[in-house]
Write a protein that holds these residues in place. Structure first.
Motif, PDB file in Angstrom:
ATOM      1  N   VAL A 102      -2.332   0.982 -17.198  1.00  0.00           N
ATOM      2  CA  VAL A 102      -2.954   1.065 -15.854  1.00  0.00           C
ATOM      3  C   VAL A 102      -2.587   0.044 -14.804  1.00  0.00           C
ATOM      4  CG1 VAL A 102      -5.166   1.364 -15.074  1.00  0.00           C
ATOM      5  CG2 VAL A 102      -4.696   2.311 -17.308  1.00  0.00           C
ATOM      6  N   LEU A 103      -2.125   0.419 -13.635  1.00  0.00           N
ATOM      7  CA  LEU A 103      -1.958  -0.414 -12.717  1.00  0.00           C
ATOM      8  C   LEU A 103      -2.989  -0.222 -11.603  1.00  0.00           C
ATOM      9  CD1 LEU A 103       1.860  -0.067 -12.178  1.00  0.00           C
ATOM     10  CD2 LEU A 103       0.800  -1.503 -13.605  1.00  0.00           C
ATOM     11  N   HIS A 104      -3.491  -1.516 -10.989  1.00  0.00           N
ATOM     12  CA  HIS A 104      -4.385  -1.223 -10.129  1.00  0.00           C
ATOM     13  C   HIS A 104      -4.224  -2.241  -9.101  1.00  0.00           C
ATOM     14  CE1 HIS A 104      -6.753  -4.975 -11.430  1.00  0.00           C
ATOM     15  NE2 HIS A 104      -6.193  -4.697 -12.502  1.00  0.00           N
ATOM     16  N   SER A 105      -4.945  -1.854  -7.898  1.00  0.00           N
ATOM     17  CA  SER A 105      -5.085  -2.938  -6.672  1.00  0.00           C
ATOM     18  C   SER A 105      -6.453  -2.709  -6.040  1.00  0.00           C
ATOM     19  CB  SER A 105      -3.813  -2.276  -5.431  1.00  0.00           C
ATOM     20  OG  SER A 105      -3.898  -3.359  -4.778  1.00  0.00           O
ATOM     21  N   THR A 106      -6.887  -3.719  -5.314  1.00  0.00           N
ATOM     22  CA  THR A 106      -8.386  -3.647  -4.649  1.00  0.00           C
ATOM     23  C   THR A 106      -7.880  -4.220  -3.255  1.00  0.00           C
ATOM     24  OG1 THR A 106      -9.232  -4.350  -6.835  1.00  0.00           O
ATOM     25  CG2 THR A 106     -10.365  -4.834  -4.887  1.00  0.00           C
ATOM     26  N   TRP A 107      -8.899  -3.370  -2.437  1.00  0.00           N
ATOM     27  CA  TRP A 107      -8.977  -3.799  -1.170  1.00  0.00           C
ATOM     28  C   TRP A 107     -10.464  -3.897  -0.804  1.00  0.00           C
ATOM     29  CZ3 TRP A 107      -5.425   0.005  -2.708  1.00  0.00           C
ATOM     30  CH2 TRP A 107      -4.290  -0.064  -2.369  1.00  0.00           C
ATOM     31  N   THR A 108     -10.638  -5.131   0.234  1.00  0.00           N
ATOM     32  CA  THR A 108     -12.165  -5.298   0.319  1.00  0.00           C
ATOM     33  C   THR A 108     -12.424  -5.004   1.878  1.00  0.00           C
ATOM     34  OG1 THR A 108     -11.447  -7.651   0.884  1.00  0.00           O
ATOM     35  CG2 THR A 108     -12.139  -7.143  -1.547  1.00  0.00           C
ATOM     36  N   MET A 109     -13.836  -5.231   2.088  1.00  0.00           N
ATOM     37  CA  MET A 109     -14.428  -5.009   3.417  1.00  0.00           C
ATOM     38  C   MET A 109     -13.812  -3.624   4.348  1.00  0.00           C
ATOM     39  SD  MET A 109     -16.796  -7.183   3.114  1.00  0.00           S
ATOM     40  CE  MET A 109     -17.392  -6.964   4.781  1.00  0.00           C
ATOM     41  N   LEU A 110     -14.185  -2.714   4.037  1.00  0.00           N
ATOM     42  CA  LEU A 110     -13.666  -1.393   4.600  1.00  0.00           C
ATOM     43  C   LEU A 110     -14.879  -0.924   5.363  1.00  0.00           C
ATOM     44  CD1 LEU A 110     -11.970   0.287   1.797  1.00  0.00           C
ATOM     45  CD2 LEU A 110     -10.763  -1.083   3.505  1.00  0.00           C
ATOM     46  N   ILE A 111     -14.566  -0.433   6.746  1.00  0.00           N
ATOM     47  CA  ILE A 111     -15.627   0.328   7.444  1.00  0.00           C
ATOM     48  C   ILE A 111     -15.841   1.673   7.545  1.00  0.00           C
ATOM     49  CG2 ILE A 111     -15.119  -1.563   9.139  1.00  0.00           C
ATOM     50  CD1 ILE A 111     -13.658   0.391  10.800  1.00  0.00           C
ATOM     51  N   PRO A 112     -17.209   2.036   7.616  1.00  0.00           N
ATOM     52  CA  PRO A 112     -17.586   3.468   7.525  1.00  0.00           C
ATOM     53  C   PRO A 112     -16.933   4.114   8.672  1.00  0.00           C
ATOM     54  CG  PRO A 112     -19.293   2.088   8.514  1.00  0.00           C
ATOM     55  CD  PRO A 112     -18.420   1.273   8.027  1.00  0.00           C
ATOM     56  N   ASN A 113     -17.236   5.413   8.587  1.00  0.00           N
ATOM     57  CA  ASN A 113     -16.639   6.443   9.454  1.00  0.00           C
ATOM     58  C   ASN A 113     -15.241   6.232   9.622  1.00  0.00           C
ATOM     59  OD1 ASN A 113     -19.105   7.816   9.950  1.00  0.00           O
ATOM     60  ND2 ASN A 113     -19.550   6.433  11.714  1.00  0.00           N
ATOM     61  N   SER A 114     -14.356   6.045   8.550  1.00  0.00           N
ATOM     62  CA  SER A 114     -13.047   6.002   8.472  1.00  0.00           C
ATOM     63  C   SER A 114     -12.583   6.656   7.197  1.00  0.00           C
ATOM     64  CB  SER A 114     -12.621   4.551   8.413  1.00  0.00           C
ATOM     65  OG  SER A 114     -13.082   3.874   7.286  1.00  0.00           O
ATOM     66  N   LYS A 115     -11.170   6.848   7.154  1.00  0.00           N
ATOM     67  CA  LYS A 115     -10.552   7.407   6.078  1.00  0.00           C
ATOM     68  C   LYS A 115      -9.507   6.430   5.582  1.00  0.00           C
ATOM     69  CE  LYS A 115     -11.214  12.221   6.438  1.00  0.00           C
ATOM     70  NZ  LYS A 115     -10.501  13.514   5.874  1.00  0.00           N
ATOM     71  N   LEU A 116      -9.306   6.250   4.289  1.00  0.00           N
ATOM     72  CA  LEU A 116      -8.529   5.318   3.738  1.00  0.00           C
ATOM     73  C   LEU A 116      -7.472   6.136   3.002  1.00  0.00           C
ATOM     74  CD1 LEU A 116      -7.896   2.303   3.101  1.00  0.00           C
ATOM     75  CD2 LEU A 116      -9.192   2.622   0.961  1.00  0.00           C
ATOM     76  N   TYR A 117      -6.217   5.866   3.244  1.00  0.00           N
ATOM     77  CA  TYR A 117      -5.361   6.574   2.380  1.00  0.00           C
ATOM     78  C   TYR A 117      -4.354   5.316   1.723  1.00  0.00           C
ATOM     79  CZ  TYR A 117      -5.911  10.683   5.464  1.00  0.00           C
ATOM     80  OH  TYR A 117      -6.467  11.716   6.217  1.00  0.00           O
ATOM     81  N   VAL A 118      -4.217   5.504   0.581  1.00  0.00           N
ATOM     82  CA  VAL A 118      -3.489   4.578  -0.314  1.00  0.00           C
ATOM     83  C   VAL A 118      -2.101   5.370  -0.577  1.00  0.00           C
ATOM     84  CG1 VAL A 118      -3.770   3.346  -2.367  1.00  0.00           C
ATOM     85  CG2 VAL A 118      -5.774   3.478  -1.221  1.00  0.00           C
ATOM     86  N   ILE A 119      -1.256   4.385  -0.508  1.00  0.00           N
ATOM     87  CA  ILE A 119       0.197   4.895  -0.847  1.00  0.00           C
ATOM     88  C   ILE A 119       0.626   4.018  -1.961  1.00  0.00           C
ATOM     89  CG2 ILE A 119       2.477   5.490  -0.038  1.00  0.00           C
ATOM     90  CD1 ILE A 119       1.231   5.396   2.659  1.00  0.00           C
ATOM     91  N   PRO A 120       0.643   4.494  -3.540  1.00  0.00           N
ATOM     92  CA  PRO A 120       1.017   3.818  -4.434  1.00  0.00           C
ATOM     93  C   PRO A 120       2.548   3.784  -4.874  1.00  0.00           C
ATOM     94  CG  PRO A 120      -0.161   5.627  -5.218  1.00  0.00           C
ATOM     95  CD  PRO A 120       0.056   5.692  -3.791  1.00  0.00           C
ATOM     96  N   TYR A 121       3.270   3.408  -3.798  1.00  0.00           N
ATOM     97  CA  TYR A 121       4.574   3.425  -4.020  1.00  0.00           C
ATOM     98  C   TYR A 121       5.172   2.021  -3.611  1.00  0.00           C
ATOM     99  CZ  TYR A 121       9.445   4.939  -3.779  1.00  0.00           C
ATOM    100  OH  TYR A 121      11.019   5.170  -3.801  1.00  0.00           O
ATOM    101  N   PRO A 122       6.048   1.595  -4.529  1.00  0.00           N
ATOM    102  CA  PRO A 122       6.590   1.947  -5.776  1.00  0.00           C
ATOM    103  C   PRO A 122       5.490   1.732  -6.800  1.00  0.00           C
ATOM    104  CG  PRO A 122       7.531  -0.051  -5.119  1.00  0.00           C
ATOM    105  CD  PRO A 122       6.742   0.240  -3.886  1.00  0.00           C
ATOM    106  N   VAL A 123       5.452   2.576  -7.654  1.00  0.00           N
ATOM    107  CA  VAL A 123       4.440   2.648  -8.666  1.00  0.00           C
ATOM    108  C   VAL A 123       4.369   1.321  -9.276  1.00  0.00           C
ATOM    109  CG1 VAL A 123       3.379   3.652 -10.577  1.00  0.00           C
ATOM    110  CG2 VAL A 123       4.480   4.965  -8.619  1.00  0.00           C
TER     111      VAL A 123
END
Length: 144
Positions: free
Chosen positions: A60-81
């Motif tokens: 299991v690989l994972h990554s964390t992002w912090t402090m995101l704002i509301p009324n927004s969309k977050l697209y995560v591109i896990p490449y290269p896996v």
């Protein structure tokens, strides 16, 4: 309620040709004015099964992002896996009608406060003029 809330979403596999599933998972807080402290993305990778056992094991690989704002969309591109430091996130801010409605409410409140202040100021000036007239018509015993 003042505490942390946890939420999870799962992206389904798309092994079929022309599947109707979206290529991303969309979730959020909706119209709540809260911030997201952190979001963690997990991607399970199947390991090559050994010939001795038929159990599939996953890394299991994972990554964390912090402090995101509301009324927004977050697209995560896990490449290269295999390299989590290269994973990208794209934050798309979508302004809503709440900004316009908030501005209208703020301006109307300021307008109502200004009108109320003006009316009260005019009433106070009128009362002061009446008091001056009464004072002028009063008989002064000190003048005798």
């Amino acid at each position: 309620m003042g505490g942390n809330q946890r939420f999870s979403a799962v992206q389904l596999s798309q092994s079929a040709h022309l599947s109707l599933q979206l290529p991303y998972v969309s979730f959020g807080l909706g119209r709540l004015p809260n911030f997201i402290d952190s979001i963690t993305v997990f991607v399970p990778l199947p390991l090559i099964p050994s010939s001795a056992g038929s159990q599939n094991k996953y890394e299991v690989l994972h990554s964390t992002w912090t402090m995101l704002i509301p009324n927004s969309k977050l697209y995560v591109i896990p490449y290269p896996v295999n390299d989590t430091s290269m994973w990208r996130n794209i934050l798309v801010v979508t302004p809503s009608r709440n900004i316009v409605s908030t501005a209208i409410v703020l301006l109307s409140t300021c307008f109502i406060v200004a009108i109320t202040t003006t009316i009260l100021h005019c009433l106070e000036r009128r009362e002061d003029k009446r008091e001056k007239i009464r004072e002028a018509h009063r008989f002064h015993f000190d003048a005798m």
